[in-house]
Design a protein around this motif. Structure first.
Motif, PDB file in Angstrom:
ATOM      1  N   ASP A   1     -56.204 117.591  90.357  1.00  0.00           N
ATOM      2  CA  ASP A   1     -56.132 119.189  88.877  1.00  0.00           C
ATOM      3  C   ASP A   1     -57.433 118.738  87.958  1.00  0.00           C
ATOM      4  OD1 ASP A   1     -55.085 120.470  87.259  1.00  0.00           O
ATOM      5  OD2 ASP A   1     -53.188 118.659  86.237  1.00  0.00           O
ATOM      6  N   PRO A   2     -57.643 119.443  88.039  1.00  0.00           N
ATOM      7  CA  PRO A   2     -59.249 119.722  87.835  1.00  0.00           C
ATOM      8  C   PRO A   2     -59.092 119.755  85.497  1.00  0.00           C
ATOM      9  CG  PRO A   2     -58.746 121.734  88.964  1.00  0.00           C
ATOM     10  CD  PRO A   2     -57.922 121.004  88.645  1.00  0.00           C
ATOM     11  N   ARG A   3     -57.981 119.726  85.285  1.00  0.00           N
ATOM     12  CA  ARG A   3     -57.571 119.162  83.995  1.00  0.00           C
ATOM     13  C   ARG A   3     -57.433 117.900  83.724  1.00  0.00           C
ATOM     14  NH1 ARG A   3     -52.244 123.289  84.149  1.00  0.00           N
ATOM     15  NH2 ARG A   3     -52.301 121.999  85.567  1.00  0.00           N
ATOM     16  N   PHE A   4     -57.031 117.280  84.306  1.00  0.00           N
ATOM     17  CA  PHE A   4     -57.050 115.549  84.274  1.00  0.00           C
ATOM     18  C   PHE A   4     -58.144 115.261  83.691  1.00  0.00           C
ATOM     19  CE2 PHE A   4     -58.777 110.908  86.677  1.00  0.00           C
ATOM     20  CZ  PHE A   4     -57.330 110.124  86.136  1.00  0.00           C
ATOM     21  N   ASN A   5     -57.419 114.338  82.293  1.00  0.00           N
ATOM     22  CA  ASN A   5     -58.595 113.731  81.828  1.00  0.00           C
ATOM     23  C   ASN A   5     -58.123 112.357  81.199  1.00  0.00           C
ATOM     24  OD1 ASN A   5     -55.818 112.534  81.313  1.00  0.00           O
ATOM     25  ND2 ASN A   5     -55.233 114.284  79.370  1.00  0.00           N
ATOM     26  N   GLY A   6     -58.492 111.718  82.915  1.00  0.00           N
ATOM     27  CA  GLY A   6     -58.288 109.956  82.656  1.00  0.00           C
ATOM     28  C   GLY A   6     -57.445 109.494  83.244  1.00  0.00           C
ATOM     29  N   ASP A   7     -56.370 110.080  82.720  1.00  0.00           N
ATOM     30  CA  ASP A   7     -55.157 109.355  81.920  1.00  0.00           C
ATOM     31  C   ASP A   7     -54.473 109.823  83.033  1.00  0.00           C
ATOM     32  OD1 ASP A   7     -52.382 108.365  81.965  1.00  0.00           O
ATOM     33  OD2 ASP A   7     -53.419 107.765  80.070  1.00  0.00           O
ATOM     34  N   VAL A   8     -53.869 109.610  84.484  1.00  0.00           N
ATOM     35  CA  VAL A   8     -52.996 110.301  84.809  1.00  0.00           C
ATOM     36  C   VAL A   8     -50.976 110.657  84.368  1.00  0.00           C
ATOM     37  CG1 VAL A   8     -51.443 110.479  86.755  1.00  0.00           C
ATOM     38  CG2 VAL A   8     -53.600 109.259  87.647  1.00  0.00           C
ATOM     39  N   GLN A   9     -50.972 109.496  83.748  1.00  0.00           N
ATOM     40  CA  GLN A   9     -49.623 110.209  83.120  1.00  0.00           C
ATOM     41  C   GLN A   9     -49.728 110.521  82.544  1.00  0.00           C
ATOM     42  OE1 GLN A   9     -47.181 109.383  84.644  1.00  0.00           O
ATOM     43  NE2 GLN A   9     -47.766 108.019  85.843  1.00  0.00           N
ATOM     44  N   LYS A  10     -51.062 110.737  81.075  1.00  0.00           N
ATOM     45  CA  LYS A  10     -50.855 111.861  80.284  1.00  0.00           C
ATOM     46  C   LYS A  10     -51.077 113.175  80.498  1.00  0.00           C
ATOM     47  CE  LYS A  10     -53.712 109.437  76.107  1.00  0.00           C
ATOM     48  NZ  LYS A  10     -54.170 108.569  75.548  1.00  0.00           N
ATOM     49  N   THR A  11     -52.165 113.101  81.726  1.00  0.00           N
ATOM     50  CA  THR A  11     -51.954 114.300  82.415  1.00  0.00           C
ATOM     51  C   THR A  11     -50.439 115.261  83.164  1.00  0.00           C
ATOM     52  OG1 THR A  11     -54.443 113.777  83.101  1.00  0.00           O
ATOM     53  CG2 THR A  11     -52.975 115.703  84.255  1.00  0.00           C
ATOM     54  N   LYS A  12     -49.963 114.040  83.805  1.00  0.00           N
ATOM     55  CA  LYS A  12     -48.699 114.549  83.875  1.00  0.00           C
ATOM     56  C   LYS A  12     -48.435 114.869  82.662  1.00  0.00           C
ATOM     57  CE  LYS A  12     -45.059 111.775  86.061  1.00  0.00           C
ATOM     58  NZ  LYS A  12     -44.707 112.929  87.330  1.00  0.00           N
ATOM     59  N   ALA A  13     -47.911 114.424  82.376  1.00  0.00           N
ATOM     60  CA  ALA A  13     -47.044 114.933  80.369  1.00  0.00           C
ATOM     61  C   ALA A  13     -47.560 115.860  80.111  1.00  0.00           C
ATOM     62  CB  ALA A  13     -47.083 113.541  79.458  1.00  0.00           C
ATOM     63  N   GLN A  14     -48.741 116.464  79.610  1.00  0.00           N
ATOM     64  CA  GLN A  14     -48.950 117.579  79.095  1.00  0.00           C
ATOM     65  C   GLN A  14     -49.216 118.814  80.270  1.00  0.00           C
ATOM     66  OE1 GLN A  14     -52.884 116.938  77.941  1.00  0.00           O
ATOM     67  NE2 GLN A  14     -52.616 118.885  76.962  1.00  0.00           N
ATOM     68  N   TYR A  15     -49.275 118.545  81.675  1.00  0.00           N
ATOM     69  CA  TYR A  15     -49.712 120.168  82.594  1.00  0.00           C
ATOM     70  C   TYR A  15     -48.474 119.629  83.642  1.00  0.00           C
ATOM     71  CZ  TYR A  15     -53.423 120.173  80.358  1.00  0.00           C
ATOM     72  OH  TYR A  15     -55.007 120.661  79.484  1.00  0.00           O
ATOM     73  N   HIS A  16     -47.469 118.733  83.819  1.00  0.00           N
ATOM     74  CA  HIS A  16     -46.580 118.368  85.018  1.00  0.00           C
ATOM     75  C   HIS A  16     -45.353 118.104  84.245  1.00  0.00           C
ATOM     76  CE1 HIS A  16     -49.765 118.906  87.766  1.00  0.00           C
ATOM     77  NE2 HIS A  16     -50.381 118.708  87.158  1.00  0.00           N
ATOM     78  N   GLN A  17     -44.483 119.751  83.469  1.00  0.00           N
ATOM     79  CA  GLN A  17     -43.193 119.387  83.842  1.00  0.00           C
ATOM     80  C   GLN A  17     -42.302 120.175  84.525  1.00  0.00           C
ATOM     81  OE1 GLN A  17     -42.031 116.984  81.632  1.00  0.00           O
ATOM     82  NE2 GLN A  17     -44.311 116.397  81.510  1.00  0.00           N
ATOM     83  N   HIS A  18     -42.427 119.903  86.277  1.00  0.00           N
ATOM     84  CA  HIS A  18     -42.418 120.756  86.419  1.00  0.00           C
ATOM     85  C   HIS A  18     -41.778 119.986  87.636  1.00  0.00           C
ATOM     86  CE1 HIS A  18     -46.357 122.117  86.699  1.00  0.00           C
ATOM     87  NE2 HIS A  18     -46.793 120.650  87.749  1.00  0.00           N
ATOM     88  N   ASP A  19     -41.205 120.501  88.881  1.00  0.00           N
ATOM     89  CA  ASP A  19     -40.860 120.185  90.088  1.00  0.00           C
ATOM     90  C   ASP A  19     -42.464 119.844  91.332  1.00  0.00           C
ATOM     91  OD1 ASP A  19     -38.489 120.144  90.373  1.00  0.00           O
ATOM     92  OD2 ASP A  19     -39.041 122.678  90.593  1.00  0.00           O
ATOM     93  N   GLY A  20     -42.834 118.417  90.670  1.00  0.00           N
ATOM     94  CA  GLY A  20     -43.854 118.583  91.369  1.00  0.00           C
ATOM     95  C   GLY A  20     -44.430 116.669  91.667  1.00  0.00           C
ATOM     96  N   TYR A  21     -45.017 116.296  92.479  1.00  0.00           N
ATOM     97  CA  TYR A  21     -45.215 115.367  92.537  1.00  0.00           C
ATOM     98  C   TYR A  21     -46.884 114.886  92.137  1.00  0.00           C
ATOM     99  CZ  TYR A  21     -41.519 115.513  95.893  1.00  0.00           C
ATOM    100  OH  TYR A  21     -40.169 115.249  96.499  1.00  0.00           O
ATOM    101  N   TYR A  22     -47.235 115.296  90.875  1.00  0.00           N
ATOM    102  CA  TYR A  22     -48.320 114.307  90.206  1.00  0.00           C
ATOM    103  C   TYR A  22     -47.938 113.317  89.522  1.00  0.00           C
ATOM    104  CZ  TYR A  22     -52.970 114.566  88.434  1.00  0.00           C
ATOM    105  OH  TYR A  22     -53.366 113.696  87.442  1.00  0.00           O
ATOM    106  N   GLY A  23     -48.948 112.546  90.000  1.00  0.00           N
ATOM    107  CA  GLY A  23     -48.216 111.385  88.905  1.00  0.00           C
ATOM    108  C   GLY A  23     -47.799 110.215  89.218  1.00  0.00           C
ATOM    109  N   ASP A  24     -46.837 110.710  91.305  1.00  0.00           N
ATOM    110  CA  ASP A  24     -45.431 110.183  92.068  1.00  0.00           C
ATOM    111  C   ASP A  24     -46.542 109.318  92.758  1.00  0.00           C
ATOM    112  OD1 ASP A  24     -43.610 111.040  89.452  1.00  0.00           O
ATOM    113  OD2 ASP A  24     -42.515 112.380  91.010  1.00  0.00           O
ATOM    114  N   ALA A  25     -45.382 108.821  93.620  1.00  0.00           N
ATOM    115  CA  ALA A  25     -45.585 107.652  94.269  1.00  0.00           C
ATOM    116  C   ALA A  25     -45.626 107.841  95.936  1.00  0.00           C
ATOM    117  CB  ALA A  25     -46.621 106.663  94.721  1.00  0.00           C
ATOM    118  N   PRO A  26     -44.976 109.360  96.249  1.00  0.00           N
ATOM    119  CA  PRO A  26     -43.307 109.620  97.440  1.00  0.00           C
ATOM    120  C   PRO A  26     -43.956 108.252  98.807  1.00  0.00           C
ATOM    121  CG  PRO A  26     -44.483 111.137  96.672  1.00  0.00           C
ATOM    122  CD  PRO A  26     -45.209 110.208  95.880  1.00  0.00           C
ATOM    123  N   ASN A  27     -45.499 108.267  98.502  1.00  0.00           N
ATOM    124  CA  ASN A  27     -46.403 108.075 100.257  1.00  0.00           C
ATOM    125  C   ASN A  27     -46.371 106.585 100.119  1.00  0.00           C
ATOM    126  OD1 ASN A  27     -45.166 110.132 101.330  1.00  0.00           O
ATOM    127  ND2 ASN A  27     -47.094 110.564 100.262  1.00  0.00           N
ATOM    128  N   GLY A  28     -45.412 106.095  98.914  1.00  0.00           N
ATOM    129  CA  GLY A  28     -46.986 104.883  98.277  1.00  0.00           C
ATOM    130  C   GLY A  28     -48.110 104.389  97.675  1.00  0.00           C
TER     131      GLY A  28
END
Ligand code: HEC
Ligand code: HEC
Length: 356
Positions: free
Chosen positions: A314-341
């Protein structure tokens, strides 16, 4: 340079130039231009606008802008390395050169901007929405505001929409020419120049919500969507074209079947990475030539499968995956998750890579 090193440097607030680092510095986040469109279910018997054919584009300076817009839209790869960082073209998602209803057609999009965004209390113009697709769907770097490419893409969308409306409401003659500034803003305002017959037939709000805009909403899945089930759908209905590895197919370096994930596909900021958006698109438009054959459940599952694979950061990545996820990924998606390990926010491909 090793990608992890780039991430480290970016996180440390390094002063690498833009050409060297694909990750924008913390203090200049990319605007959030990939707002979810207001998806609505399809209405049976709905009629869609029909834009005029290409042959009706006038042979003059204005027509040349429209034609350039079409060419950029259909063969966006001519902007590779300049503004485009993957192997996609606009038409891969906005099908039939942006004419196909229910595949986010440009004729409907044009009259929906400028659009007010509650989230950032900002008004987004048509050109800004197009810039969003360059930054995210094309994993690139958007042309600057007012650039000839954005004028041309706006002219193309306007011409499709206005020619369709004129024919629908019996207005003769050529599509009225607009200034570049008018083209870039979009057609959703009271003072946007529109022939009287169209003004009398449609309010500005109605014009902004033409049937066929976006992708039609489908019902929620009966069982929670599941990438493992989706993989089976993929193998049966998709991989002959998009490849077992999702990387599409090319001949002589030209992709005729687009990659769905991996370094050459859309990034984690693109609308298509949301499982619901992909499910709506897929149900209505895929498999190509045999669409509206999957069940709702299959569409959700296969969307989950595609969207749980590794793709560019995600080009808005701010160096912290969980922060980026909290800020931009409050929807149906896998950013910041590890579905395949592997964590899909941490382990991602670079933004705007140059073609080898
Ligand atoms: C990977 C697929 C993909 C590609 C490639 C793509 N887009 Fe999009 N685009 C989308 C999606 C998905 C949406 C809608 C997002 C949503 O529904 O939330 C969208 C929305 C838009 C909209 C707004 C539509 C509306 O009705 O408001 C415009 C305009 C647009 N794209 C232009 C472009 C242009 C121009 C290009 C090429 C430079 C492009 N897109 C490439 C997926 C794509
Ligand atoms: C017959 C070949 C074919 C099959 C089968 C097929 N697709 Fe596609 N798909 C295409 C083509 C071609 C495009 C680009 C459309 C265009 O350029 O008009 C596309 C575009 C897409 C896109 C948007 C572009 C991108 O790269 O992200 C997605 C997502 C997608 N397909 C998913 C699927 C899924 C899921 C299936 C199975 C349910 C599927 N496709 C089956 C040919 C196919």
């Amino acid at each position: 340079m090793n990608y992890h090193l780039i991430l480290l440097l970016a996180a440390a607030g390094s002063t690498l130039t833009q050409a060297q680092t694909p990750v924008p510095a913390n203090d200049q986040p990319l605007p959030d231009r990939q707002a979810q469109l207001p998806a609505t279910a399809k209405v049976a018997g709905e009629q869609y606008l029909t834009p005029r054919p290409m042959s009706a584009i006038p042979d003059n300076a204005f027509g040349d802008k429209v034609l350039l817009g079409y060419r950029l839209f259909a063969n966006t790869q001519q902007l590779r390395d300049k503004y485009v960082g993957n192997e996609l073209n606009c038409i891969n998602c906005h099908m039939d050169s942006g004419r196909k209803a229910n595949a986010a057609p440009m004729w409907a999009a044009y009259f929906a901007y400028p659009a007010y965004r509650k989230k950032n209390d900002k008004v987004n113009s048509f050109e800004e929405r197009v810039q969003g697709c360059f930054n995210y769907s094309m994993n690139g770097q958007a042309p600057a505001s007012g650039s000839p490419e954005l004028v041309a893409l706006s002219a193309y969308a306007y011409w499709l929409g206005m020619s369709g409306l004129m024919d629908e409401y019996g207005v003769q003659g050529e599509v009225p020419e607009l200034t570049d500034a008018q083209l870039l803003a979009g057609g959703k305002s009271e003072d946007f120049p529109v022939p009287d017959a169209i003004k009398a037939a449609l309010t500005v709000e109605q014009r902004a919500a033409l049937p066929g805009r976006g992708f039609p909403k489908i019902a929620e899945p009966e069982q929670a969507y599941d990438p493992a089930r989706g993989k089976l759908v993929y193998q049966a209905h998709c991989q002959t074209c998009h490849g077992a590895d999702g990387q599409g197919q090319q001949m002589g370096g030209v992709y005729n079947l687009p990659p769905l994930w991996g370094p050459q596909s859309f990034n984690w900021g693109a609308g298509m990475h949301r499982v619901n958006t992909a499910a709506y698109f897929i149900y209505e438009n895929m498999p190509l030539g045999k669409s509206i054959q999957l069940t709702n459940q299959q569409a959700w599952d296969v969307a989950a499968y595609i969207d749980s694979q590794k793709r560019p950061q995600d080009p808005r990545f701010n160096g912290d995956v969980q922060k980026t996820k909290a800020q931009y990924h409050q929807h149906d998606g896998y950013y910041g998750d590890a579905p395949n390990g592997i964590n899909l926010g941490q382990d991602a491909y670079p933004n705007f890579p140059k073609r080898q």
